[in-house]
Design a protein around this motif. Structure first.
Motif, short mmCIF file in Angstrom:
data_model
loop_
_atom_site.label_atom_id
_atom_site.label_comp_id
_atom_site.label_asym_id
_atom_site.label_seq_id
_atom_site.Cartn_x
_atom_site.Cartn_y
_atom_site.Cartn_z
N ALA A 1 0.67 -1.14 0.10
CA ALA A 1 -0.01 0.08 -0.02
C ALA A 1 0.68 0.96 0.03
CB ALA A 1 -0.82 -0.01 1.07
N CYS A 2 2.19 1.26 0.50
CA CYS A 2 2.89 2.19 0.51
C CYS A 2 3.79 2.27 -0.80
CB CYS A 2 3.93 2.21 1.62
SG CYS A 2 3.22 2.64 3.14
N GLY A 3 3.55 1.61 -1.61
CA GLY A 3 4.36 1.49 -3.04
C GLY A 3 5.33 0.79 -3.19
N MET A 4 5.65 -0.16 -2.28
CA MET A 4 6.89 -0.93 -2.29
C MET A 4 6.34 -2.29 -2.97
SD MET A 4 8.98 0.95 -1.06
CE MET A 4 10.40 -0.11 -0.86
N GLY A 5 7.24 -2.72 -4.06
CA GLY A 5 7.12 -3.88 -4.74
C GLY A 5 7.91 -4.90 -4.13
N ILE A 6 7.56 -5.53 -3.21
CA ILE A 6 8.60 -6.47 -2.34
C ILE A 6 7.87 -7.88 -2.48
CG2 ILE A 6 9.49 -4.70 -0.92
CD1 ILE A 6 7.70 -5.83 1.31
N GLU A 7 8.53 -8.90 -2.10
CA GLU A 7 8.50 -10.44 -2.01
C GLU A 7 8.42 -10.65 -0.57
OE1 GLU A 7 9.85 -14.16 -3.85
OE2 GLU A 7 10.04 -12.64 -5.36
N CYS A 8 6.93 -11.37 -0.18
CA CYS A 8 6.71 -11.58 1.06
C CYS A 8 7.52 -12.76 1.42
CB CYS A 8 5.38 -11.52 1.51
SG CYS A 8 4.79 -10.11 1.31
N ARG A 9 7.86 -12.99 2.75
CA ARG A 9 8.35 -13.91 3.51
C ARG A 9 7.58 -14.70 4.57
NH1 ARG A 9 14.58 -13.59 4.87
NH2 ARG A 9 13.86 -15.42 5.98
N THR A 10 6.70 -15.52 4.39
CA THR A 10 5.48 -15.93 5.27
C THR A 10 5.97 -16.85 6.35
OG1 THR A 10 4.93 -17.50 3.93
CG2 THR A 10 3.59 -15.54 3.57
N GLU A 11 6.97 -17.26 6.21
CA GLU A 11 7.58 -18.21 7.05
C GLU A 11 8.36 -17.46 8.44
OE1 GLU A 11 10.91 -17.60 4.42
OE2 GLU A 11 8.76 -18.12 4.17
N ASN A 12 8.54 -16.22 8.14
CA ASN A 12 9.09 -15.44 9.35
C ASN A 12 8.34 -14.16 9.76
OD1 ASN A 12 11.73 -16.87 8.97
ND2 ASN A 12 12.40 -15.61 7.43
N ALA A 13 7.02 -14.45 9.75
CA ALA A 13 6.17 -13.21 9.67
C ALA A 13 6.16 -13.19 11.51
CB ALA A 13 4.64 -13.51 9.29
N ARG A 14 6.12 -12.03 11.87
CA ARG A 14 6.02 -11.69 13.44
C ARG A 14 4.63 -10.87 13.78
NH1 ARG A 14 9.67 -14.75 12.96
NH2 ARG A 14 11.78 -14.51 13.92
#
Length: 173
Positions: free
Chosen positions: A158-171
């Motif tokens: 939503a802040c305009g960042m095109g990043i890939e998520c790493r769901t296994e490390n979500a906090r």
């Protein structure tokens, strides 16, 4: 906010707003703008260094803002007392998201600083107690560091960042 010519030692005021409680300031937008927290008015003032004008004033509703950072086209604001992190969109002046980090435990008593990794969307926060164990008995340590990230990276996107998520490390969710 002033400009100082080091050769001539001439001082030129850049920011004409009179504020006695500006607690934090960051340079962002590739060094073209400055975001300044004005505590008493609960505003983040955006000042353009090229045009030498205030371009935006963002209202916030948290108490005791402490951390300030940039993530894409958002300003990230940490709140000391609520231990929350707010993401304010500079394009429409709206709150994108607020992360509640109060569940970090009793040793994380006050959010004092934050940093944002623009490549991952991760937010790193630091707590520090004003208690000095060398002077008095401290009821708790109150010092800690933590990392928060979303499993779906919704806020970073939503802040305009095109990043890939790493769901296994979500906090944070």
């Amino acid at each position: 906010l002033i400009s100082v010519d080091l050769a001539s030692e001439q001082i030129t005021p850049l920011f004409t707003h009179s504020q006695s409680d500006m607690s934090r300031m960051i340079l962002f937008a590739g060094g073209k703008q400055v975001a300044i927290i004005a505590d008493s008015t609960k505003e983040i003032i955006i000042f353009d260094l090229e045009t030498k004008k205030v371009t935006a004033t963002l209202k916030f509703d948290t108490e005791h803002p402490r951390g300030l950072a940039e993530l894409g086209h958002c300003v990230v604001l940490g709140s000391e007392d609520s231990r929350s992190v707010s993401f304010l969109d500079l394009t429409n002046h709206q709150l994108v998201s607020r992360w509640d980090l109060s569940g970090l435990g009793e040793n994380f008593i006050a959010l004092r600083e934050l940093s944002v990794d623009g490549a991952t969307g991760r937010v790193y926060v630091r707590s520090a107690s004003a208690c000095n164990p060398m002077i008095s008995t401290c009821p708790q340590l109150g010092n800690g560091v933590a990392m928060a990230e979303e499993a779906n990276c919704e806020t970073a996107k939503a802040c305009g960042m095109g990043i890939e998520c790493r769901t296994e490390n979500a906090r944070h969710q």
